[in-house]
Write a protein that holds these residues in place. Structure first.
Motif, PDB file in Angstrom:
ATOM      1  N   MET A 101       0.849  -1.200   0.000  1.00 57.77           N
ATOM      2  CA  MET A 101       0.000   0.000   0.000  1.00 57.77           C
ATOM      3  C   MET A 101       0.880   1.245   0.000  1.00 57.77           C
ATOM      4  SD  MET A 101      -2.902   1.118   2.754  1.00 57.77           S
ATOM      5  CE  MET A 101      -3.782   2.663   2.541  1.00 57.77           C
ATOM      6  N   PRO A 102       0.649   2.184  -0.945  1.00 56.37           N
ATOM      7  CA  PRO A 102       1.467   3.388  -1.019  1.00 56.37           C
ATOM      8  C   PRO A 102       1.365   4.232   0.250  1.00 56.37           C
ATOM      9  CG  PRO A 102       0.154   3.116  -3.014  1.00 56.37           C
ATOM     10  CD  PRO A 102      -0.364   2.125  -2.018  1.00 56.37           C
ATOM     11  N   VAL A 103       2.491   4.831   0.604  1.00 61.22           N
ATOM     12  CA  VAL A 103       2.548   5.703   1.774  1.00 61.22           C
ATOM     13  C   VAL A 103       2.430   7.148   1.310  1.00 61.22           C
ATOM     14  CG1 VAL A 103       3.940   6.444   3.743  1.00 61.22           C
ATOM     15  CG2 VAL A 103       4.007   4.044   2.993  1.00 61.22           C
ATOM     16  N   PRO A 104       1.515   7.901   1.847  1.00 63.15           N
ATOM     17  CA  PRO A 104       1.370   9.304   1.409  1.00 63.15           C
ATOM     18  C   PRO A 104       2.540  10.155   1.885  1.00 63.15           C
ATOM     19  CG  PRO A 104      -0.097   8.860   3.245  1.00 63.15           C
ATOM     20  CD  PRO A 104       0.490   7.532   2.856  1.00 63.15           C
ATOM     21  N   CYS A 105       2.836  11.212   1.142  1.00 62.92           N
ATOM     22  CA  CYS A 105       3.926  12.133   1.496  1.00 62.92           C
ATOM     23  C   CYS A 105       3.615  12.783   2.838  1.00 62.92           C
ATOM     24  CB  CYS A 105       4.074  13.182   0.418  1.00 62.92           C
ATOM     25  SG  CYS A 105       5.359  14.417   0.758  1.00 62.92           S
ATOM     26  N   GLY A 106       4.613  12.864   3.686  1.00 65.64           N
ATOM     27  CA  GLY A 106       4.432  13.390   5.032  1.00 65.64           C
ATOM     28  C   GLY A 106       4.100  14.861   5.087  1.00 65.64           C
ATOM     29  N   THR A 107       4.276  15.605   4.001  1.00 65.60           N
ATOM     30  CA  THR A 107       3.967  17.037   4.005  1.00 65.60           C
ATOM     31  C   THR A 107       2.500  17.317   3.728  1.00 65.60           C
ATOM     32  OG1 THR A 107       4.505  17.246   1.648  1.00 65.60           O
ATOM     33  CG2 THR A 107       6.307  17.572   3.224  1.00 65.60           C
ATOM     34  N   GLY A 108       1.769  16.280   3.317  1.00 65.21           N
ATOM     35  CA  GLY A 108       0.349  16.470   3.005  1.00 65.21           C
ATOM     36  C   GLY A 108       0.113  17.058   1.641  1.00 65.21           C
ATOM     37  N   LYS A 153       9.382  12.971  -4.163  1.00 60.02           N
ATOM     38  CA  LYS A 153      10.641  13.515  -4.679  1.00 60.02           C
ATOM     39  C   LYS A 153      10.665  15.040  -4.623  1.00 60.02           C
ATOM     40  CE  LYS A 153      10.677  11.397  -8.662  1.00 60.02           C
ATOM     41  NZ  LYS A 153      11.155  10.931 -10.004  1.00 60.02           N
ATOM     42  N   GLU A 154       9.572  15.688  -5.024  1.00 58.88           N
ATOM     43  CA  GLU A 154       9.561  17.143  -5.073  1.00 58.88           C
ATOM     44  C   GLU A 154       9.701  17.746  -3.668  1.00 58.88           C
ATOM     45  OE1 GLU A 154       7.583  15.186  -6.722  1.00 58.88           O
ATOM     46  OE2 GLU A 154       8.268  15.624  -8.776  1.00 58.88           O
ATOM     47  N   CYS A 155       9.021  17.151  -2.698  1.00 59.43           N
ATOM     48  CA  CYS A 155       9.114  17.661  -1.324  1.00 59.43           C
ATOM     49  C   CYS A 155      10.497  17.396  -0.742  1.00 59.43           C
ATOM     50  CB  CYS A 155       8.034  17.033  -0.446  1.00 59.43           C
ATOM     51  SG  CYS A 155       6.355  17.588  -0.827  1.00 59.43           S
ATOM     52  N   PHE A 156      11.100  16.271  -1.129  1.00 58.18           N
ATOM     53  CA  PHE A 156      12.458  15.985  -0.674  1.00 58.18           C
ATOM     54  C   PHE A 156      13.438  17.008  -1.246  1.00 58.18           C
ATOM     55  CE2 PHE A 156      16.509  13.834  -1.834  1.00 58.18           C
ATOM     56  CZ  PHE A 156      17.073  13.774  -0.565  1.00 58.18           C
ATOM     57  N   GLY A 213      -0.411  15.429  -1.016  1.00 50.52           N
ATOM     58  CA  GLY A 213      -1.336  14.592  -1.775  1.00 50.52           C
ATOM     59  C   GLY A 213      -0.662  13.552  -2.640  1.00 50.52           C
ATOM     60  N   LYS A 214       0.647  13.599  -2.771  1.00 47.84           N
ATOM     61  CA  LYS A 214       1.379  12.622  -3.574  1.00 47.84           C
ATOM     62  C   LYS A 214       1.851  11.474  -2.686  1.00 47.84           C
ATOM     63  CE  LYS A 214       3.082  16.085  -6.857  1.00 47.84           C
ATOM     64  NZ  LYS A 214       4.297  16.696  -7.482  1.00 47.84           N
ATOM     65  N   ASN A 215       2.209  10.392  -3.334  1.00 47.75           N
ATOM     66  CA  ASN A 215       2.754   9.250  -2.612  1.00 47.75           C
ATOM     67  C   ASN A 215       4.234   9.467  -2.314  1.00 47.75           C
ATOM     68  OD1 ASN A 215       0.311   7.847  -2.647  1.00 47.75           O
ATOM     69  ND2 ASN A 215       0.773   6.908  -4.639  1.00 47.75           N
ATOM     70  N   ALA A 216       4.672   8.961  -1.175  1.00 45.98           N
ATOM     71  CA  ALA A 216       6.087   9.099  -0.792  1.00 45.98           C
ATOM     72  C   ALA A 216       6.964   8.225  -1.675  1.00 45.98           C
ATOM     73  CB  ALA A 216       6.260   8.724   0.674  1.00 45.98           C
ATOM     74  N   ALA A 217       8.127   8.742  -2.043  1.00 48.61           N
ATOM     75  CA  ALA A 217       9.076   7.992  -2.869  1.00 48.61           C
ATOM     76  C   ALA A 217      10.296   7.552  -2.076  1.00 48.61           C
ATOM     77  CB  ALA A 217       9.519   8.846  -4.056  1.00 48.61           C
ATOM     78  N   LEU A 218      10.475   8.125  -0.892  1.00 49.70           N
ATOM     79  CA  LEU A 218      11.667   7.800  -0.112  1.00 49.70           C
ATOM     80  C   LEU A 218      11.450   8.143   1.350  1.00 49.70           C
ATOM     81  CD1 LEU A 218      13.307  10.757   0.519  1.00 49.70           C
ATOM     82  CD2 LEU A 218      13.469  10.621  -1.965  1.00 49.70           C
ATOM     83  N   LYS A 219      12.331   7.620   2.172  1.00 49.55           N
ATOM     84  CA  LYS A 219      12.331   7.939   3.597  1.00 49.55           C
ATOM     85  C   LYS A 219      13.651   8.616   3.924  1.00 49.55           C
ATOM     86  CE  LYS A 219      11.909   5.807   8.180  1.00 49.55           C
ATOM     87  NZ  LYS A 219      11.740   4.529   8.930  1.00 49.55           N
ATOM     88  N   ARG A 220      13.581   9.821   4.433  1.00 54.08           N
ATOM     89  CA  ARG A 220      14.796  10.583   4.685  1.00 54.08           C
ATOM     90  C   ARG A 220      15.640   9.914   5.773  1.00 54.08           C
ATOM     91  NH1 ARG A 220      14.554  16.910   5.444  1.00 54.08           N
ATOM     92  NH2 ARG A 220      16.781  16.478   5.212  1.00 54.08           N
ATOM     93  N   PRO A 221      16.902   9.626   5.507  1.00 57.90           N
ATOM     94  CA  PRO A 221      17.771   9.036   6.531  1.00 57.90           C
ATOM     95  C   PRO A 221      17.985   9.960   7.727  1.00 57.90           C
ATOM     96  CG  PRO A 221      18.715   8.744   4.346  1.00 57.90           C
ATOM     97  CD  PRO A 221      17.562   9.691   4.196  1.00 57.90           C
ATOM     98  N   THR A 235      16.259  23.688   0.987  1.00 56.60           N
ATOM     99  CA  THR A 235      15.920  24.700   1.987  1.00 56.60           C
ATOM    100  C   THR A 235      16.837  24.594   3.206  1.00 56.60           C
ATOM    101  OG1 THR A 235      13.604  24.694   1.275  1.00 56.60           O
ATOM    102  CG2 THR A 235      14.082  25.630   3.439  1.00 56.60           C
ATOM    103  N   GLU A 236      17.171  23.377   3.605  1.00 54.83           N
ATOM    104  CA  GLU A 236      18.071  23.195   4.737  1.00 54.83           C
ATOM    105  C   GLU A 236      19.455  23.767   4.425  1.00 54.83           C
ATOM    106  OE1 GLU A 236      18.162  19.140   5.930  1.00 54.83           O
ATOM    107  OE2 GLU A 236      16.100  19.142   6.693  1.00 54.83           O
TER     108      GLU A 236
END
Length: 425
Positions: free
Chosen positions: A1-8, A26-29, A10-18, A35-36
């Motif tokens: 089951m796809p995991v939604p992006c943690g920023t809300g 990807k775009e939110c990452f 609406g897209k599905n998450a593509a990765l988990k930040r180490p 930004t950091e």
């Protein structure tokens, strides 16, 4: 089951930040990553509007991501920077020559001017030649010292305000561990600084100081950046490799250990009674040093004098080696002078009772005269001296042996007087 992006978003998450454990698309990452780095730059006040900045480019993932990110942020937030690439060719066959092709590709992709300096031009040696002299045990000492100074020389040529290096959070944490294990208090105090360099020198800044290496790889992968990933052929023997292995084992258990180690290094205090070396200017090359003669000049002098181990270990050991070398050279020069005097006397001939002491086969005693005996004694003395000082007998006149102790050619390299580059240090 796809995991939604943690920023809300609406897209599905593509990765988990180490670094944080957040599930992102990807775009939110990309946005969080950039930004950091922008926050690190602004909080640390790394640049000023109108600055010329040299990006230390090796073609690897760190310098490639650094160049791409600086270009992106410079345009997005209008830093007003003049960015250029500075690359050092250490002369490592099968590694640096290939990675430089990647640097040239980055030059074209990011539309930045590129300056390449080589160890051969700067010091008269390539790393391949140095390793052939010293072996693989201490080669990273030579490469690291020469590379740091080569970047300073390149920055001086370009006239930039600072050098941006690709040191990431993993690199800094490894350095903290190395300095703790070696008991190097001076480096331990300054290795976590985001800006390094004393007054009058070109500072170095680390925009990726708080960026995890794994996230740099993920950013380069998803952005499809071109970078060189082959490890240096001499790196497996480096002491840093042991600190890296230790850090990776710790990261498996506690991912935040990287930031924890950096924070420990930043907040560590040194006792007042501990004296630390102060930065000064090298009397030879005029670049920053903690001693009268910098490490680069000491190492280079050892190579040029046939003492490759000169700069390895304690400074007292180096002084002892130099004293022994100079004593040997002075003795050799005196011996050569004596031989030259003997040769001149033999040519002129000694007068004995108004006659020259030359053997004449028509009138003399078939080789049994005093002159012949003297010649045999002189030849025996010369041969023994040649053997003692490891000099091969040649057909050249004895006075040409003075070339053996001529160190004037090595002086220009040690002092860094580079006519070909138009720079006199």
């Amino acid at each position: 089951m796809p995991v939604p992006c943690g920023t809300g978003c609406g897209k599905n998450a593509a990765l988990k930040r180490p670094k944080t454990g957040d599930a992102l698309c990807k775009e939110c990452f990309f946005w969080a990553f950039e930004t950091e780095i922008h926050f690190t730059i602004t909080k640390g006040e790394l640049f000023k509007r109108g600055d010329s900045v040299a990006v230390a480019a090796s073609g690897g993932k760190d310098s490639t991501v650094l160049a791409h990110t600086l270009k992106t942020l410079n345009e997005r937030y209008d830093y007003g920077l003049n960015l250029m690439l500075l690359s050092i060719d250490e002369g490592i066959t099968g590694y640096r020559d290939d990675s430089l092709e990647t640097v040239k590709q980055n030059r074209d992709d990011y539309e930045m001017p590129l300056k390449i300096l080589s160890y051969k031009d700067l010091y008269g040696w390539t790393m391949d030649e140095i390793v052939a002299q010293i072996g693989r045990k201490n080669n990273c000492t030579f490469c690291g010292v020469f590379r740091r100074q080569a970047l300073d020389r390149g920055a001086a040529l370009l006239g930039v305000k600072c050098i941006a290096t690709g040191h990431n959070a993993d690199d800094i944490a490894e350095t903290v561990l190395m300095n703790v294990l070696r008991g190097d208090i001076a480096r331990l105090k300054r290795c976590t600084a985001i800006t390094t360099g004393s007054e009058g020198t070109i500072p170095r800044v680390k925009p990726l100081k708080y960026t995890y290496e794994k996230e740099i790889v993920m950013y380069a992968h998803y952005k499809k950046l071109v970078y060189f990933s082959t490890e240096c052929v001499f790196a497996p023997n480096a002491y840093r490799g042991h600190a890296r292995a230790l850090l990776k084992d710790l990261e498996k258990i506690r991912p935040t250990c990287i930031m924890d180690i950096i924070y420990s290094g930043e907040t560590m205090s040194i006792k007042e009674e501990v004296t630390l070396p102060s930065q000064r200017i090298c009397t030879r090359c005029k670049f920053v040093s903690s001693q009268e003669v910098c490490k680069a000049c000491v190492l280079l002098e050892g190579l040029n004098k046939g003492l490759p181990k000169l700069g390895i270990g304690k400074s007292s050991k180096a002084k002892k080696m130099l004293e022994e070398y100079n004593a040997r050279q002075n003795t050799l020069e005196q011996v050569i002078d004596d031989l030259n005097d003997t040769n001149i006397k033999k040519k002129s001939g000694k007068k004995r009772n108004g006659l020259t002491d030359k053997c004449n086969s028509k009138t003399c005693c078939s080789g049994n005269c005093n002159s012949t005996q003297n010649n045999m004694e002189d030849n025996s003395k010369i041969n023994s001296l040649l053997d003692e000082y490891s000099l091969k007998e040649t057909d050249k006149p004895v006075q040409q042996l003075n070339d053996v102790s001529d160190d004037e050619e090595g002086c220009s390299s040690s002092c860094g007087r580079l006519g070909g580059l138009g720079v006199g240090f």
